[in-house]
Write an enzyme that holds these catalytic residues in place. Structure first.
Site, PDB file in Angstrom:
ATOM      1  N   SER A 100       0.819  -1.214   0.000  1.00  0.00           N
ATOM      2  CA  SER A 100       0.000   0.000   0.000  1.00  0.00           C
ATOM      3  C   SER A 100       0.855   1.267   0.000  1.00  0.00           C
ATOM      4  O   SER A 100       1.598   1.521  -0.927  1.00  0.00           O
ATOM      5  CB  SER A 100      -0.961  -0.036   1.196  1.00  0.00           C
ATOM      6  N   ASP A 244      -0.921   1.610  -4.074  1.00  0.00           N
ATOM      7  CA  ASP A 244      -1.785   0.604  -4.705  1.00  0.00           C
ATOM      8  C   ASP A 244      -3.123   1.178  -5.145  1.00  0.00           C
ATOM      9  O   ASP A 244      -4.023   0.437  -5.533  1.00  0.00           O
ATOM     10  CB  ASP A 244      -1.977  -0.619  -3.798  1.00  0.00           C
ATOM     11  N   ASP A 246      -5.745   2.626  -3.756  1.00  0.00           N
ATOM     12  CA  ASP A 246      -7.048   2.484  -3.086  1.00  0.00           C
ATOM     13  C   ASP A 246      -7.379   3.651  -2.165  1.00  0.00           C
ATOM     14  O   ASP A 246      -8.432   3.662  -1.525  1.00  0.00           O
ATOM     15  CB  ASP A 246      -7.145   1.151  -2.336  1.00  0.00           C
TER      16      ASP A 246
END
Length: 450
Positions: A100, A244, A246
């Site tokens: 992440s 990533d 998100d």
């Protein structure tokens, strides 16, 4: 012993459990849990742009193939791409290789069901049990039944088409000036392409990954560069994604960062005006969100529901009670009817649409919410000692903080060896010198115990 934290498995590359040997073993362990009976035995593997993914992608694929599962490789793409790809490819499950927003020296795994939703805690425990206890030497399979691997050539096209469905066909995006920071991560190619195709006047940074620069002084954790570009170029908005893809952080036309709570407030206001929300409705956030949000939404007649930190808990609450949307201070947003679950670019496109519909600057739209001051204490811990002394630590910290004029939240990090203490206060209620004394006492209490 636990492998999974609040958001999958994460750690430093080359150290337990993030070694090639363990990644291979995790592929096998997860296969026994997530492979469906009488299915076509297929898993989708996605990844971000970390250097270590050149090791971990083939290790995962090899593990799945050895268990008789066919592998479809789709990365690098943002994590939420698995929402649609898992379904359209009829996969038993899917895996994202990412850490992440962490630096390239870290990596991790996120597992998703056939519906593109993160696997359950029970499934995580079963994978851990297999990892530690199953004798894979006894797993027998005929060589003719090994799986195969292919790389899906049109994966980026499938995802980008899903992204563009977030845009409003009745709006003209041509007059918007946008700065986009892709964090040198999974969105580096698809995000600029989608915004360009929408007709947006775009400047992109953080779009040249080299394996080691993901999240390095860029993206959602480091919006300073994008902020300067917004001010210099007189753009309408800055969009900063994480490694990533998100989560998203937004910058207003003055170069000021909009907090996650402020975005929740802006979206809520817009939905109230357009009757997508009505008074008495509930919006979801997490336990460390700023308490200024509670006050601002209450004035609008909106309830705020708090859940544990982690976008999966936001999603669970939305699905359980059919709430319209929710979000976290970190920039994770989930909307009930979205094709893509928890997607940073989907949220960004919604904000662009709100700008055009409202006909106002972001700096105007954020007015009406007054945030509390926040002190975030991240104290490094020895995890084994922490779990041995956990109740004692919580008891001492609660005694220390319960009579202070502030809100507080105490929680261990699910991804790093840290105990996080979130303090929120109004300046008029506490002296800064007293606050510093409280911080020192908190750090000493934790460090003395673990």
């Amino acid at each position: 012993m636990r492998l999974f934290g609040t958001d999958g498995i994460r750690g430093e590359v080359g150290k337990y459990p993030l070694t090639v040997e363990n990644i291979l073993k995790l592929a096998k362990a997860s296969s026994l849990v997530l492979k469906k009976k009488n299915s076509i035995s297929r898993v989708v593997i996605n990844k971000d742009t970390r250097l270590s993914n050149y090791m971990f992608e083939p290790a995962l694929a090899s593990g799945f193939i050895s268990m008789g599962i066919n592998v479809v490789l789709v990365g690098p793409l943002p994590t939420p791409a698995l929402t649609i790809l898992s379904k359209s490819l009829r996969a038993d499950f899917s895996v994202m290789i990412t850490a992440s927003h962490n630096p390239y020296t870290d990596n991790g795994l996120k597992f998703f069901s056939s519906n593109g939703i993160k696997i359950t805690p029970e499934e995580e425990r079963k994978i851990e049990d297999n990892f530690f206890n199953y004798d894979f030497d006894k797993f027998k399979i005929k060589q003719a039944n090994y799986g195969k691997a292919i790389r899906l050539k049109d994966a980026i096209g499938r995802y980008s088409e899903a992204l563009k469905r977030s845009a409003d066909k009745d709006l003209d995006y041509n007059n918007l000036k946008v700065v986009l920071d892709c964090a040198n991560g999974a969105s580096y190619k698809v995000a600029p392409e989608v915004l360009f195709e929408m007709g947006i006047d775009l400047i992109t940074t953080g779009d040249k990954p080299n394996g080691t620069n993901i999240n390095f002084k860029c993206g959602s954790l480091f919006p300073q560069k994008a902020s300067k570009l917004v001010s210099k170029r007189k753009s309408d908005i800055g969009i900063c994604l994480d490694g990533d893809g998100d989560r998203v952080i937004v910058i207003d036309e003055k170069g000021s960062v909009i907090t996650g709570e402020e975005l929740i407030y802006i979206i809520t206001n817009h939905y109230l005006k357009n009757k997508k929300l009505k008074k008495g409705s509930t919006v979801v956030t997490n336990e460390i969100a700023n308490y200024g949000l509670d006050i601002a939404l209450k004035k609008k007649g909106i309830k705020l529901k708090r859940v544990k930190v982690g976008d999966k808990f936001i999603l669970q609450e939305i699905q359980k009670n059919k709430y319209l949307f929710g979000g976290e201070p970190s920039g994770h947003f989930i909307f009930k009817d979205d094709i893509l679950i928890g997607d940073g670019m989907t949220t960004a496109i919604k904000i662009l649409s709100i700008l055009l519909i409202e006909g106002k600057k972001l700096s105007e739209l954020r007015k009406g919410i007054d945030l509390f001051e926040v002190l975030e204490i991240n104290q490094r811990i020895d995890k084994e000692k922490f779990f041995q002394n956990e109740q004692s630590i919580y008891r001492k910290l609660n005694l220390l903080l319960k009579n202070q004029k502030l809100f507080f939240n105490i929680r261990p990090s699910g991804t790093e060896p840290l105990l996080r203490v979130n303090l929120q206060y109004l300046r008029r209620n506490i002296k800064l010198t007293d606050l510093k004394k409280i911080e020192n006492k908190i750090r000493n209490t934790i460090s003395n115990a673990c």
